[in-house]
Design an enzyme around this catalytic site. Structure first.
Site, PDB file in Angstrom:
ATOM      1  N   CYS A 116      19.178   3.564 -25.820  1.00  0.00           N
ATOM      2  CA  CYS A 116      18.221   2.573 -26.307  1.00  0.00           C
ATOM      3  C   CYS A 116      18.083   1.531 -25.207  1.00  0.00           C
ATOM      4  O   CYS A 116      18.947   0.661 -25.040  1.00  0.00           O
ATOM      5  CB  CYS A 116      18.693   1.941 -27.608  1.00  0.00           C
ATOM      6  SG  CYS A 116      17.515   0.735 -28.257  1.00  0.00           S
ATOM      7  N   GLY A 117      17.007   1.638 -24.447  1.00  0.00           N
ATOM      8  CA  GLY A 117      16.870   0.835 -23.236  1.00  0.00           C
ATOM      9  C   GLY A 117      16.766  -0.655 -23.484  1.00  0.00           C
ATOM     10  O   GLY A 117      17.444  -1.457 -22.825  1.00  0.00           O
ATOM     11  N   GLY A 155      12.165   0.848 -24.645  1.00  0.00           N
ATOM     12  CA  GLY A 155      12.562   0.964 -23.248  1.00  0.00           C
ATOM     13  C   GLY A 155      12.648   2.394 -22.769  1.00  0.00           C
ATOM     14  O   GLY A 155      12.097   2.757 -21.720  1.00  0.00           O
ATOM     15  N   SER A 156      13.326   3.244 -23.550  1.00  0.00           N
ATOM     16  CA  SER A 156      13.453   4.639 -23.113  1.00  0.00           C
ATOM     17  C   SER A 156      12.091   5.331 -23.127  1.00  0.00           C
ATOM     18  O   SER A 156      11.804   6.173 -22.262  1.00  0.00           O
ATOM     19  CB  SER A 156      14.460   5.390 -23.993  1.00  0.00           C
ATOM     20  OG  SER A 156      14.042   5.410 -25.340  1.00  0.00           O
ATOM     21  N   GLU A 199       8.858   5.722 -32.653  1.00  0.00           N
ATOM     22  CA  GLU A 199      10.242   6.110 -32.388  1.00  0.00           C
ATOM     23  C   GLU A 199      10.771   6.984 -33.506  1.00  0.00           C
ATOM     24  O   GLU A 199      10.581   6.677 -34.694  1.00  0.00           O
ATOM     25  CB  GLU A 199      11.132   4.868 -32.241  1.00  0.00           C
ATOM     26  CG  GLU A 199      10.889   4.098 -30.956  1.00  0.00           C
ATOM     27  CD  GLU A 199      12.048   3.178 -30.626  1.00  0.00           C
ATOM     28  OE1 GLU A 199      13.109   3.689 -30.231  1.00  0.00           O
ATOM     29  OE2 GLU A 199      11.890   1.959 -30.761  1.00  0.00           O
TER      30      GLU A 199
END
Length: 277
Positions: free
Chosen positions: A78-79, A216-217, A206
Site C-alpha cells: 500500500c504505497g 500509490g501502488s 481498489e
C-alpha cells in the site's frame, strides 16, 4: 483478556491525497486484527472508516508494515500508507531515510523536501505468474475488451488506457473487472488518460475497497504500464481525484513521491471493540 479489550486501541488517522488509513503502532504491544475487526473499524458510519488499515510492527529494518483492506482481506503493498507511516517515523526519529519491510519485500523511504515523502515501491512484476494471472500470456495487452495492461506491485493491477477518464462509470467498471477470471486474487483497476509524455490523469478502483481518491501502488502500476506501451517516459505526474503523485521508474525500482497528512490520533473504546466479536 487482551490489552485492547482492557484499555481500547489507540490509532492514527492518516491520508495520502484522500486515500485514507487507520494506522496502529504495534511496535511495543502486539495487535491482532481479524477480518471482522477490520471490517468494523472500516465502516464509515458505525466505525472510523478507511481504505486500508496498517499495522506498524517491529522488523529487521526500521519497522515492518502489515496492510488490510476495508473488506478485511490482506494486501502485501500500500504505497500511500507506506509514505504516511514513513513520514511519521521520520518525524519520530529525525531520520531522513528509512528501511521498511512488508510482505512485498524491502522498501526504502526518504524525505523528498518541501513536505513530500518518497518511497521506493520496488521493481514491478511484469510476468504473468508474478502478478499473478490465471494462465500464461503477454501482460502488455490482455485478451480483455479494451486491451488493458497487467502489472504487479506486490498486488495485482489492471490498467485501461482510455480517451476520457472522467467518462467512465467507475463504480460499475471497477466492480466488473476486479473479479475478472484472469485475476485469481482479484485486481485493482485503473482507468488512465494520457495527457502528455510526462502526465497521466488516473482514476482507481481498489480491490476489497472500491473507488478511492488515490492509490500509490495503482499510480506506480499505471506509470509502468504507460512506459512499457510507449505512451509516456518513465517519469510521470499522475493526477488523481485527491491530488498529484510523481512516479519515477528507475533501475532500482519505482519511486513514488507525494504529500501525506496525519489527521488525528484517537482510541477505539473497549465497548466498540467488543461489539466486533
Amino acid at each position: 483478556m487482551t490489552q485492547q479489550q482492557n484499555t481500547g486501541l489507540t490509532f492514527m488517522k492518516m491520508h495520502g491525497l484522500g486515500n485514507d488509513f487507520v494506522v496502529v503502532d504495534a511496535r511495543t504491544h502486539p495487535v491482532a486484527v481479524s477480518p471482522a475487526m477490520a471490517q468494523g473499524i472500516a465502516h464509515r458510519h458505525f466505525g472510523v472508516g478507511f481504505d486500508q488499515l496498517a499495522l506498524i510492527e517491529p522488523g529487521s529494518g526500521d519497522a515492518h508494515l502489515v496492510f488490510l483492506n476495508a473488506d478485511g482481506s490482506t494486501s502485501a503493498a500500500c504505497g500511500n500508507a507506506t509514505r504516511c507511516i514513513a513520514r511519521y517515523l521520520m518525524d519520530e526519529t529525525g531520520k531522513t531515510e528509512l528501511h521498511l519491510t512488508t510482505d512485498r519485500g524491502d522498501l526504502y523511504a526518504r524525505d523528498a523536501g518541501n513536505g513530500l515523502t518518497s518511497v521506493n515501491m520496488g521493481a514491478p512484476q511484469l510476468l504473468w505468474h508474478e502478478i499473478p494471472l490465471a494462465e500464461e500470456m503477454d501482460t502488455l495487452e490482455l485478451p480483455i475488451e479494451g486491451g488493458p495492461t497487467a502489472t504487479g506491485m506486490g498486488n495485482p493491477h489492471c490498467t485501461f488506457f482510455v480517451a476520457d477518464a472522467e467518462a467512465i462509470h467507475l463504480a460499475e467498471f471497477g466492480a466488473r473487472y476486479e473479479h475478472h477470471p484472469l485475476y485469481p486474487q482479484r485486481t485493482n483497476v485503473q482507468v488512465a488518460q494520457v495527457i502528455g509524455p510526462d502526465r497521466i490523469r488516473m482514476r482507481v478502483w481498489e480491490r476489497g475497497v472500491g473507488i478511492t481518491l488515490a492509490s500509490g501502488s495503482s499510480s506506480c502500476a499505471t506509470a509502468v504500464a504507460a512506459a512499457r506501451r510507449g505512451l509516456t517516459g518513465r517519469k510521470v505526474q499522475i493526477d488523481l481525484d485527491g491530488g498529484t503523485l510523481w512516479i519515477d521508474w528507475r533501475e532500482d525500482g519505482v519511486w513514488m513521491t507525494g504529500p501525506t497528512m496525519h489527521v488525528f490520533s484517537a482510541t477505539l473504546t473497549p465497548e466498540f471493540l467488543a461489539s466486533l466479536g
